[in-house]
Design an enzyme around this catalytic site. Structure first.
Site, mmCIF file in Angstrom:
data_model
loop_
_atom_site.group_PDB
_atom_site.id
_atom_site.type_symbol
_atom_site.label_atom_id
_atom_site.label_comp_id
_atom_site.label_asym_id
_atom_site.label_seq_id
_atom_site.Cartn_x
_atom_site.Cartn_y
_atom_site.Cartn_z
ATOM 1 N N GLU A 99 0.834 -1.200 0.000
ATOM 2 C CA GLU A 99 0.000 0.000 0.000
ATOM 3 C C GLU A 99 0.867 1.248 0.000
ATOM 4 O O GLU A 99 1.494 1.591 1.017
ATOM 5 C CB GLU A 99 -0.948 0.025 1.204
ATOM 6 C CG GLU A 99 -1.837 1.266 1.201
ATOM 7 C CD GLU A 99 -2.784 1.335 2.376
ATOM 8 O OE1 GLU A 99 -3.393 2.408 2.569
ATOM 9 O OE2 GLU A 99 -2.915 0.342 3.096
ATOM 10 N N LYS A 228 -9.268 -15.492 14.604
ATOM 11 C CA LYS A 228 -9.316 -15.086 13.201
ATOM 12 C C LYS A 228 -10.726 -14.757 12.719
ATOM 13 O O LYS A 228 -11.055 -14.907 11.547
ATOM 14 C CB LYS A 228 -8.685 -16.169 12.310
ATOM 15 C CG LYS A 228 -7.247 -16.472 12.691
ATOM 16 C CD LYS A 228 -6.646 -17.614 11.902
ATOM 17 C CE LYS A 228 -5.235 -17.901 12.408
ATOM 18 N NZ LYS A 228 -4.606 -19.043 11.748
ATOM 19 N N ASP A 303 1.168 -14.556 12.380
ATOM 20 C CA ASP A 303 0.070 -15.176 11.637
ATOM 21 C C ASP A 303 -0.791 -14.058 11.059
ATOM 22 O O ASP A 303 -1.529 -13.391 11.783
ATOM 23 C CB ASP A 303 -0.760 -16.063 12.564
ATOM 24 C CG ASP A 303 -1.785 -16.910 11.828
ATOM 25 O OD1 ASP A 303 -2.268 -16.462 10.760
ATOM 26 O OD2 ASP A 303 -2.121 -17.998 12.313
ATOM 27 N N HIS A 407 -1.900 11.764 -1.158
ATOM 28 C CA HIS A 407 -1.818 10.612 -2.049
ATOM 29 C C HIS A 407 -1.438 11.057 -3.467
ATOM 30 O O HIS A 407 -0.686 10.372 -4.156
ATOM 31 C CB HIS A 407 -3.147 9.845 -2.049
ATOM 32 C CG HIS A 407 -3.302 8.938 -0.870
ATOM 33 N ND1 HIS A 407 -2.937 7.622 -0.897
ATOM 34 C CD2 HIS A 407 -3.772 9.174 0.377
ATOM 35 C CE1 HIS A 407 -3.180 7.070 0.278
ATOM 36 N NE2 HIS A 407 -3.692 7.987 1.069
#
Length: 412
Positions: A99, A228, A303, A407
């Protein structure tokens, strides 16, 4: 023959299955054979996928059917002084992401925190959880089971801790839903993230529960853990490590470096992160804490799916009277981020892979800490400060209406 082409031919002809190749060749040859097979069947060119810098055998505990490696760009933000319970001193934060502008934004926030003298950070709670679900005949047997568990925590602790030389059972919280009994085991897993440790230990304890109560185990995980998946129980009770970072930024630094005011940032946080999140029914009341958590996870071998729990964060911003008492000076900004369920480790899992191990070296937390658990605590505190920096930078960009132009300037 154990060359890649012959192995690929044997898989194609049905003589071997794709997961069996390491039985007939070393790990690198097996990976090359799979790449060749996939290239033939899909027409893809996997040359870059096959350019990895470590022996494939080192990845054996972490991947099956290996064909190579995915390379994610890694950058570094900082340094920033962290005044933590475990992390004390200046730290660079390695972040792996695709990103654009994320590293620039986090680095801006860390620079402001540095100008303010650094951030405080503390791990306030430990507890990796696993919650099996049991079947009983009804509420009477459920109550009997819960009563036994509450009276025999020592027996459960002895069984659970017999499977590990490091983990400690902190407690067991029972929940009853009709003829289902859930037991939420919580462990201090020291420097390991500890999910496997908690699962194995809980399995041993479940045998004791079945032997001593009417309950029958249905599943070792009953989703009350909760792993998760977005879950309010993790946002409230925590999972892994609960960690908070905060900083007070002088008003003149806010205006000079962030091009806005403490009041404007505080209002943006309230209307966006608090009210907006509440209206959306969000479990995370923050701007983008998961951005930093995910990038740090990829860099350090955590993870990556547990970024779900890492998004369980609340950001607070408020104005404070200038510390020097000058009534004419701009208000200072108090900023904090509290991550309820950050699941990190510095041993085990992906932390042993070469680039991830090097990233942990950058942070000074590779391997086990002294005392045990201190390295993982330090990692959690540094990530929390990184997340705080990301929150500061994004909220300042929104408050100053510079988000889109930033940006554009960075060509993203």
């Amino acid at each position: 023959m154990t060359d890649p082409e012959s192995l690929a031919d044997r898989v194609r002809d049905g003589e071997l299955r794709i997961h069996e190749l390491e039985e007939y060749a070393d790990h690198d040859v097996a990976a090359a054979a799979r790449r060749l097979l996939v290239e033939r069947e899909t027409g893809a060119d996997l040359e870059t996928v096959g350019e990895y810098s470590f022996p494939a055998e080192r990845a054996e505990p972490n991947i099956e059917n290996m064909i190579g490696a995915a390379q994610v760009p890694m950058g570094v933000a900082g340094p920033v002084p962290v005044h933590g319970g475990a992390a004390d001193g200046e730290h660079y934060l390695p972040l792996a992401t695709t990103e654009g502008a994320l590293l620039a934004s986090v680095n801006r926030g860390l620079s402001v925190i540095r100008s303010a003298g650094g951030a405080d950070a503390r791990v306030t709670k430990h507890g990796m959880t696993r919650a099996p679900v049991f079947r009983v005949d009804g509420v009477a047997e459920a109550a009997e089971t819960v009563e036994w568990v509450e009276d025999n925590l020592g027996a459960l602790r002895e069984a659970a801790e017999s499977t590990t030389s490091h983990g400690e059972l902190l407690g067991v919280e029972p929940y009853v839903v009709g003829d289902s009994v859930y037991l939420r085991f919580a462990y201090d897993t020291k420097d390991a993230m500890g999910m496997n440790m908690a699962t194995i230990a809980t399995g041993e304890a479940c045998e004791v529960v079945e032997a001593e109560t009417p309950a029958s185990l249905v599943a070792l995980s009953g989703n009350l853990c909760s792993d998760k998946k977005p879950a309010a129980i993790n946002a409230v009770e925590g999972r892994g490590r609960s960690v908070t970072a905060d900083v007070v930024i002088p008003g003149d630094i806010v205006e000079e470096r962030l091009h806005t005011t403490a009041a404007a940032i505080a209002e943006a946080n309230t209307r966006k992160n608090l009210i907006g999140s509440a209206k959306a029914g969000s479990l995370g009341f923050n701007a983008h804490a998961a951005n930093v958590v995910a990038a740090a996870f990829l860099a350090t071998g955590q993870d990556e799916a547990q970024v779900v729990e890492g998004a369980n964060a609340i950001t607070t911003m408020d104005t404070r009277a200038p510390a020097d008492g000058d009534e004419n000076a701009p208000a200072d900004l108090y900023a904090s981020v509290s991550l309820a369920s950050l699941e990190v480790g510095t041993v085990g899992g992906g932390t042993k892979l070469p680039t991830q191990s090097e990233a942990l070296e950058i942070l000074g937390v590779r391997g086990g800490g002294e005392p045990a658990g201190s390295n993982a605590d330090a990692l959690a505190e540094i990530i929390a400060v990184g997340a705080l920096a990301g929150e500061l930078s994004l909220l300042a960009a929104l408050a100053s209406r510079h988000l889109a132009s930033a940006h554009e300037d960075l060509g993203r």
